[in-house]
Design a protein around this motif. Structure first.
Motif, PDB file in Angstrom:
ATOM      1  N   ALA A  80       2.794  -3.242  -4.567  1.00  0.00           N
ATOM      2  CA  ALA A  80       4.186  -2.949  -4.920  1.00  0.00           C
ATOM      3  C   ALA A  80       4.337  -2.399  -6.331  1.00  0.00           C
ATOM      4  CB  ALA A  80       5.033  -4.210  -4.773  1.00  0.00           C
ATOM      5  N   HIS A  81       3.260  -2.362  -7.092  1.00  0.00           N
ATOM      6  CA  HIS A  81       3.322  -1.894  -8.481  1.00  0.00           C
ATOM      7  C   HIS A  81       2.862  -0.449  -8.628  1.00  0.00           C
ATOM      8  CE1 HIS A  81       4.222  -5.980  -9.576  1.00  0.00           C
ATOM      9  NE2 HIS A  81       3.158  -6.380  -8.903  1.00  0.00           N
ATOM     10  N   TYR A  82       2.580   0.206  -7.511  1.00  0.00           N
ATOM     11  CA  TYR A  82       2.140   1.605  -7.508  1.00  0.00           C
ATOM     12  C   TYR A  82       0.903   1.808  -8.386  1.00  0.00           C
ATOM     13  CZ  TYR A  82       6.909   2.044  -5.764  1.00  0.00           C
ATOM     14  OH  TYR A  82       8.077   1.881  -5.065  1.00  0.00           O
ATOM     15  N   ALA A  83       0.008   0.838  -8.364  1.00  0.00           N
ATOM     16  CA  ALA A  83      -1.176   0.891  -9.219  1.00  0.00           C
ATOM     17  C   ALA A  83      -2.345   1.624  -8.566  1.00  0.00           C
ATOM     18  CB  ALA A  83      -1.609  -0.523  -9.603  1.00  0.00           C
ATOM     19  N   ARG A  84      -2.448   1.542  -7.238  1.00  0.00           N
ATOM     20  CA  ARG A  84      -3.599   2.157  -6.572  1.00  0.00           C
ATOM     21  C   ARG A  84      -3.137   2.858  -5.297  1.00  0.00           C
ATOM     22  NH1 ARG A  84      -7.515   0.118  -2.872  1.00  0.00           N
ATOM     23  NH2 ARG A  84      -6.506  -1.899  -2.975  1.00  0.00           N
ATOM     24  N   GLU A  85      -3.387   4.164  -5.237  1.00  0.00           N
ATOM     25  CA  GLU A  85      -3.026   4.932  -4.049  1.00  0.00           C
ATOM     26  C   GLU A  85      -3.948   4.591  -2.888  1.00  0.00           C
ATOM     27  OE1 GLU A  85      -1.175   9.174  -5.465  1.00  0.00           O
ATOM     28  OE2 GLU A  85      -3.326   9.060  -5.149  1.00  0.00           O
ATOM     29  N   LEU A  86      -3.373   4.499  -1.702  1.00  0.00           N
ATOM     30  CA  LEU A  86      -4.181   4.335  -0.492  1.00  0.00           C
ATOM     31  C   LEU A  86      -4.612   5.686   0.057  1.00  0.00           C
ATOM     32  CD1 LEU A  86      -2.259   1.565   1.464  1.00  0.00           C
ATOM     33  CD2 LEU A  86      -4.456   1.364   0.309  1.00  0.00           C
ATOM     34  N   ALA A  87      -3.794   6.696  -0.184  1.00  0.00           N
ATOM     35  CA  ALA A  87      -4.064   8.050   0.302  1.00  0.00           C
ATOM     36  C   ALA A  87      -3.368   9.026  -0.638  1.00  0.00           C
ATOM     37  CB  ALA A  87      -3.531   8.210   1.723  1.00  0.00           C
ATOM     38  N   PRO A  88      -3.838  10.269  -0.674  1.00  0.00           N
ATOM     39  CA  PRO A  88      -3.158  11.259  -1.509  1.00  0.00           C
ATOM     40  C   PRO A  88      -1.725  11.472  -1.019  1.00  0.00           C
ATOM     41  CG  PRO A  88      -5.235  12.133  -0.642  1.00  0.00           C
ATOM     42  CD  PRO A  88      -4.988  10.822   0.028  1.00  0.00           C
ATOM     43  N   PRO A  89      -0.822  11.855  -1.918  1.00  0.00           N
ATOM     44  CA  PRO A  89       0.544  12.162  -1.482  1.00  0.00           C
ATOM     45  C   PRO A  89       0.516  13.231  -0.388  1.00  0.00           C
ATOM     46  CG  PRO A  89       0.389  12.165  -3.872  1.00  0.00           C
ATOM     47  CD  PRO A  89      -1.011  12.062  -3.341  1.00  0.00           C
ATOM     48  N   ALA A  90       1.424  13.116   0.563  1.00  0.00           N
ATOM     49  CA  ALA A  90       1.469  14.053   1.684  1.00  0.00           C
ATOM     50  C   ALA A  90       2.876  14.623   1.810  1.00  0.00           C
ATOM     51  CB  ALA A  90       1.056  13.343   2.966  1.00  0.00           C
ATOM     52  N   ARG A  91       2.975  15.733   2.548  1.00  0.00           N
ATOM     53  CA  ARG A  91       4.251  16.444   2.613  1.00  0.00           C
ATOM     54  C   ARG A  91       4.449  17.084   3.982  1.00  0.00           C
ATOM     55  NH1 ARG A  91       6.014  20.944  -1.849  1.00  0.00           N
ATOM     56  NH2 ARG A  91       7.681  21.873  -0.674  1.00  0.00           N
ATOM     57  N   LEU A  92       5.695  17.057   4.434  1.00  0.00           N
ATOM     58  CA  LEU A  92       6.141  17.828   5.598  1.00  0.00           C
ATOM     59  C   LEU A  92       7.214  18.775   5.088  1.00  0.00           C
ATOM     60  CD1 LEU A  92       6.772  15.152   8.406  1.00  0.00           C
ATOM     61  CD2 LEU A  92       4.918  16.809   8.316  1.00  0.00           C
ATOM     62  N   GLY A 110       8.805  -0.828  10.934  1.00  0.00           N
ATOM     63  CA  GLY A 110       7.439  -1.256  10.644  1.00  0.00           C
ATOM     64  C   GLY A 110       6.396  -0.510  11.455  1.00  0.00           C
ATOM     65  N   ASP A 111       6.799   0.587  12.097  1.00  0.00           N
ATOM     66  CA  ASP A 111       5.879   1.381  12.916  1.00  0.00           C
ATOM     67  C   ASP A 111       5.171   2.407  12.030  1.00  0.00           C
ATOM     68  OD1 ASP A 111       4.480   2.706  14.862  1.00  0.00           O
ATOM     69  OD2 ASP A 111       6.241   3.225  16.071  1.00  0.00           O
ATOM     70  N   VAL A 112       4.279   1.907  11.202  1.00  0.00           N
ATOM     71  CA  VAL A 112       3.563   2.744  10.242  1.00  0.00           C
ATOM     72  C   VAL A 112       2.709   3.784  10.960  1.00  0.00           C
ATOM     73  CG1 VAL A 112       1.891   2.708   8.350  1.00  0.00           C
ATOM     74  CG2 VAL A 112       3.626   0.914   8.527  1.00  0.00           C
ATOM     75  N   GLY A 113       2.156   3.431  12.104  1.00  0.00           N
ATOM     76  CA  GLY A 113       1.345   4.370  12.870  1.00  0.00           C
ATOM     77  C   GLY A 113       2.122   5.616  13.265  1.00  0.00           C
ATOM     78  N   ALA A 114       3.382   5.446  13.649  1.00  0.00           N
ATOM     79  CA  ALA A 114       4.213   6.597  14.022  1.00  0.00           C
ATOM     80  C   ALA A 114       4.442   7.513  12.831  1.00  0.00           C
ATOM     81  CB  ALA A 114       5.545   6.125  14.593  1.00  0.00           C
ATOM     82  N   VAL A 115       4.572   6.941  11.656  1.00  0.00           N
ATOM     83  CA  VAL A 115       4.769   7.747  10.449  1.00  0.00           C
ATOM     84  C   VAL A 115       3.467   8.460  10.082  1.00  0.00           C
ATOM     85  CG1 VAL A 115       5.347   7.685   7.994  1.00  0.00           C
ATOM     86  CG2 VAL A 115       6.615   6.247   9.607  1.00  0.00           C
ATOM     87  N   ARG A 116       2.376   7.737  10.107  1.00  0.00           N
ATOM     88  CA  ARG A 116       1.094   8.322   9.705  1.00  0.00           C
ATOM     89  C   ARG A 116       0.599   9.406  10.658  1.00  0.00           C
ATOM     90  NH1 ARG A 116      -1.576   2.705   7.673  1.00  0.00           N
ATOM     91  NH2 ARG A 116      -0.946   2.892   5.489  1.00  0.00           N
ATOM     92  N   CYS A 117       1.028   9.388  11.920  1.00  0.00           N
ATOM     93  CA  CYS A 117       0.501  10.363  12.884  1.00  0.00           C
ATOM     94  C   CYS A 117       1.183  11.726  12.794  1.00  0.00           C
ATOM     95  CB  CYS A 117       0.566   9.812  14.304  1.00  0.00           C
ATOM     96  SG  CYS A 117       2.197   9.852  15.043  1.00  0.00           S
ATOM     97  N   GLU A 118       2.152  11.885  11.914  1.00  0.00           N
ATOM     98  CA  GLU A 118       2.781  13.191  11.713  1.00  0.00           C
ATOM     99  C   GLU A 118       1.757  14.177  11.143  1.00  0.00           C
ATOM    100  OE1 GLU A 118       5.970  14.366  12.232  1.00  0.00           O
ATOM    101  OE2 GLU A 118       6.559  12.482  13.167  1.00  0.00           O
ATOM    102  N   ALA A 119       2.080  15.446  11.192  1.00  0.00           N
ATOM    103  CA  ALA A 119       1.177  16.501  10.696  1.00  0.00           C
ATOM    104  C   ALA A 119       1.351  16.685   9.187  1.00  0.00           C
ATOM    105  CB  ALA A 119       1.451  17.804  11.434  1.00  0.00           C
ATOM    106  N   TRP A 120       1.035  15.646   8.434  1.00  0.00           N
ATOM    107  CA  TRP A 120       1.199  15.666   6.978  1.00  0.00           C
ATOM    108  C   TRP A 120       0.206  16.632   6.336  1.00  0.00           C
ATOM    109  CZ3 TRP A 120       5.417  13.372   5.322  1.00  0.00           C
ATOM    110  CH2 TRP A 120       5.955  12.311   6.056  1.00  0.00           C
ATOM    111  N   GLU A 121       0.674  17.341   5.324  1.00  0.00           N
ATOM    112  CA  GLU A 121      -0.201  18.175   4.492  1.00  0.00           C
ATOM    113  C   GLU A 121      -0.416  17.422   3.197  1.00  0.00           C
ATOM    114  OE1 GLU A 121       1.592  21.979   3.858  1.00  0.00           O
ATOM    115  OE2 GLU A 121       2.043  22.236   5.981  1.00  0.00           O
ATOM    116  N   THR A 122      -1.668  17.249   2.800  1.00  0.00           N
ATOM    117  CA  THR A 122      -1.916  16.561   1.537  1.00  0.00           C
ATOM    118  C   THR A 122      -1.652  17.518   0.393  1.00  0.00           C
ATOM    119  OG1 THR A 122      -4.268  17.043   1.691  1.00  0.00           O
ATOM    120  CG2 THR A 122      -3.544  14.892   2.466  1.00  0.00           C
TER     121      THR A 122
END
Length: 123
Positions: A80-92, A110-122
């Motif tokens: 919650a402190h934005y100290a360590r990224e899990l993945a690079p920022p992505a964009r649609l 809480g359906d994180v899988g549905a969000v992550r499965c989008e065609a995000w561009e890093t």
């Protein structure tokens, strides 16, 4: 402390904990009414935005930020402190109001899988 926290921040800077569907719609309306930039390469940070933050306590923090014209950014943090990224920022780019609302609804559910499965561009 365990559990989940959802906070919607409007373009005007108002923070709404555990937003209902009407809050999500109103916040998106504010941003989608702003004319979209004419250049796809325009820096989103210079534009008004609204975002939904999801925190798993303890655990990850995910942020979906929406800009005029339907550009959406997705940030994933290990805490919650934005100290360590899990993945690079992505964009649609240039998604519709209804698509943005669907993404926020998925995150709020809480359906994180549905969000992550989008065609995000890093970025």
């Amino acid at each position: 402390m365990s559990g989940s926290l959802f906070v919607l921040t409007t373009a005007a800077g108002r923070a709404i904990r555990n937003p209902i569907d009407e809050d999500l719609r109103r916040a998106l309306d504010e941003v989608f009414q702003v004319p979209a930039p004419s250049d796809d390469a325009a820096e989103p940070a210079a534009l008004p935005s609204t975002w939904l933050r999801y925190e798993q306590r303890p655990g990850v923090t995910l942020v979906l930020e929406v800009y005029p014209g339907g550009t959406v950014t997705f940030d994933q943090w290990a805490d919650a402190h934005y100290a360590r990224e899990l993945a690079p920022p992505a964009r649609l780019g240039r998604i519709s109001f209804s698509h943005a609302l669907a993404l926020w609804r998925a995150l709020r559910a809480g359906d994180v899988g549905a969000v992550r499965c989008e065609a995000w561009e890093t970025q």
